[in-house]
Motif scaffolding. Structure first.
Motif, short mmCIF file in Angstrom:
data_model
loop_
_atom_site.label_atom_id
_atom_site.label_comp_id
_atom_site.label_asym_id
_atom_site.label_seq_id
_atom_site.Cartn_x
_atom_site.Cartn_y
_atom_site.Cartn_z
N PRO A 57 30.76 33.74 30.38
CA PRO A 57 29.34 33.55 30.73
C PRO A 57 28.70 32.38 30.01
O PRO A 57 27.96 31.59 30.62
CB PRO A 57 28.71 34.89 30.31
CG PRO A 57 29.81 35.88 30.42
CD PRO A 57 31.05 35.14 30.01
N GLY A 112 27.45 33.70 34.35
CA GLY A 112 26.80 32.89 33.33
C GLY A 112 26.15 31.64 33.89
O GLY A 112 25.07 31.23 33.44
N TYR A 341 22.87 28.80 23.63
CA TYR A 341 23.95 29.59 24.23
C TYR A 341 25.24 29.41 23.42
O TYR A 341 25.99 30.37 23.21
CB TYR A 341 24.19 29.17 25.68
CG TYR A 341 23.38 29.94 26.70
CD1 TYR A 341 24.00 30.78 27.61
CD2 TYR A 341 22.00 29.83 26.76
CE1 TYR A 341 23.28 31.48 28.57
CE2 TYR A 341 21.26 30.52 27.70
CZ TYR A 341 21.90 31.35 28.61
OH TYR A 341 21.17 32.05 29.55
#
Length: 404
Positions: A57, A112, A341
Motif C-alpha cells: 500500500p 494504496g 507515507y
C-alpha cells in the motif's frame, strides 16, 4: 486553479463536505485493518509474507500520489475527488478477494495507489477551504479521518466477532462508503484550472519547501507508526502486563490523537503553527522519556498518551503549510504525503529491527530523539502561517455567488 468566489455559507458547506470525505477515507482504512487476519488466512500467506504484502500500500501510494495534481487539473477538483474517492472505497473489496500472495500484493498496491491519490486531492481541497475561511481547519479534518477510522474498525470488529466473510463485509462496506463519499463530493469547492494555467507534470520531484516540511511530518509519523504498532508489545514484553491492558494502551493512544486533532484548530488559530508544533514536540519528548524510564504500566501509558497528544496536529499542519508553500499545492502536498507515507512504512520495521539488536527501550529512545526534531525544525511551517489569508467576517464582507 482559478479563483472562484463563493458566499461564506457555501464555503462552510464545503468544509463539512470535505470533513465527510475525510471520515469516509478513514473508514475504509479502519474497515480493512480489522480483517487482516481473515485476509491472511484466505490468501494462505505466512506472517513474513503478510509483512511483505503490507508494504505494497505505501509503495502504491508513493508511486501514484504525484498523479493527483494532473488529474485535478484535467477534470477539476470536484470531479477528480469524486472519482478518486470512489476508486478508493471500491478498492476495499480487492484484498479479501485475493487467493494468493501475488494477487494480494497487486491488490494492496492498487489499494494504496487509490488511497494516496484521494488523500492528496482531499487535502488540497481542505487547504483551499481553510484559506477561504481564514482560520485553521486541517487539524479537525484529520480528526474526522481518525473518527472515521475508529467507526470503520468498530464495524469491522463486530463483523469479525460474528464470523462474517470479509468478502461480504468489505463489499457491503465499500458500497455504503462509495455512496457516502460520492454524495459528499457534490458540495466541495469546484475549482477549475485557469485557461492559461500549465498542467502540472505527471511525475515530478517535490519542491525543496515540501522536502523541509515533509521532514517535520516524517518525525511525527515515525512516532505515530511506532506507537500504534509497538505500544501494546512494549507493555506486554517490557512491563509484563496483560494482553487486555496492553491493547488498552494502543486504544488510548489512538483516542488521544483523534480528540487532539478535533480540538487542535482552536489552538492553531490562537498560537500559530510553529508554536503549536513546538509545544507538541515538547509533549512528545516528555512522553517518550516517560516511556523509556517507565517501570510501571501507568507511567508508560501516560507517556504514550502524551506522545499522541504531542504529534496529533503535526501532519495536518504540514499538509496545510505545503498547500501554501508554492504555486502548485497538489504537487507540494503530494511531496509531503510521499515522505510521511515512507515514514509510516519504515517506522514499524525500524523499531522491530533495533529492538531485536538491542531492546524496545532503545527503540523508543530513537522515537524520542526524532520527536526533538519537531521542536527544532517547526520553523519551516512559518511560511504557511504567513501565507494564510485573513478573511473578514461574513457579515462584514459577503462575496456574491457568481453561479446561475
Amino acid at each position: 486553479m482559478e479563483a472562484v468566489s463563493y458566499e461564506q455559507r457555501d464555503v462552510r458547506r464545503a468544509r463539512y463536505a470535505v470533513a465527510a470525505v475525510f471520515a469516509v477515507h478513514g473508514a475504509v482504512t479502519g474497515s480493512f485493518a480489522t480483517r487482516v487476519p481473515w485476509i491472511q488466512d484466505h490468501a494462505g500467506v505466512s506472517a513474513g509474507q503478510l509483512g511483505l504484502a503490507l508494504a505494497f500500500p505505501a509503495l502504491g501510494a508513493s508511486v501514484a500520489m504525484p498523479l493527483a495534481g494532473r488529474i485535478s487539473h484535467t477534470f477539476g477538483a470536484r470531479n477528480a475527488l469524486r472519482g478518486l474517492i470512489a476508486l478508493w472505497t471500491l478498492s476495499l473489496t480487492l484484498p479479501a478477494l485475493s487467493p494468493n500472495l501475488l494477487t494480494l500484493c497487486l491488490a494492496l498496491f492498487t489499494y494504496g495507489a487509490t488511497a494516496g491519490m484521494a488523500d492528496v486531492a482531499m487535502n488540497a481541497l481542505g487547504v483551499e477551504v481553510e484559506n477561504r475561511l481564514g482560520r485553521s481547519i486541517m487539524s479537525g479534518l484529520h480528526g474526522m479521518w481518525s473518527a472515521g477510522a475508529l467507526a470503520g474498525s468498530a464495524a469491522g470488529t463486530l463483523a469479525a466477532h460474528l464470523g462474517s466473510d470479509a468478502r461480504l463485509h468489505h463489499t457491503l462496506a465499500a458500497a455504503v462508503l462509495t455512496v457516502l463519499g460520492v454524495a459528499a463530493c457534490s458540495w466541495v469547492l469546484d475549482l477549475q484550472p485557469a485557461e492559461d494555467e500549465e498542467p502540472p507534470p505527471r511525475f515530478a520531484l517535490p519542491p525543496k519547501s515540501a522536502l523541509l516540511i515533509g521532514a517535520v511530518g516524517f518525525c511525527a509519523v515515525f512516532a505515530e507508526g511506532a506507537s500504534l504498532d509497538w505500544s501494546a508489545v512494549y507493555l506486554r514484553d517490557q512491563l509484563e502486563t496483560s494482553a487486555g491492558l496492553a491493547a488498552a494502551c494502543t486504544t488510548g493512544f489512538t483516542l488521544t490523537m483523534a480528540v487532539a486533532r478535533i480540538a487542535g484548530d482552536k489552538v492553531v488559530d490562537r498560537f500559530g503553527s510553529v508554536r503549536t508544533v513546538r509545544a507538541g514536540g515538547v509533549l512528545a519528548v516528555l512522553g517518550g522519556l516517560l516511556i523509556v524510564v517507565s517501570g510501571h504500566p501507568a507511567v508508560a501509558m501516560t507517556g504514550f498518551a502524551l506522545m499522541g497528544l504531542g504529534i496529533a496536529v503535526v501532519v495536518p499542519l504540514c499538509f496545510a503549510a505545503a498547500g501554501r508553500s508554492g504555486p502548485n499545492p497538489s504537487q507540494a502536498i503530494a511531496g509531503v504525503a510521499t515522505i510521511t507515507y515512507t515514514s509510516g512504512l519504515v517506522a514499524p520495521s525500524a523499531i522491530g529491527g533495533l529492538a531485536q539488536a538491542t531492546s524496545l527501550v532503545v527503540s523508543f529512545g530513537l522515537v524520542t530523539l526524532l520527536a526533538c526534531g519537531l521542536v527544532g525544525f517547526a520553523g519551516v511551517l512559518r511560511a504557511g502561517d504567513r501565507n494564510r489569508p485573513k478573511v473578514s467576517r461574513p457579515s462584514d464582507a459577503a462575496v456574491p455567488d457568481p453561479r446561475p
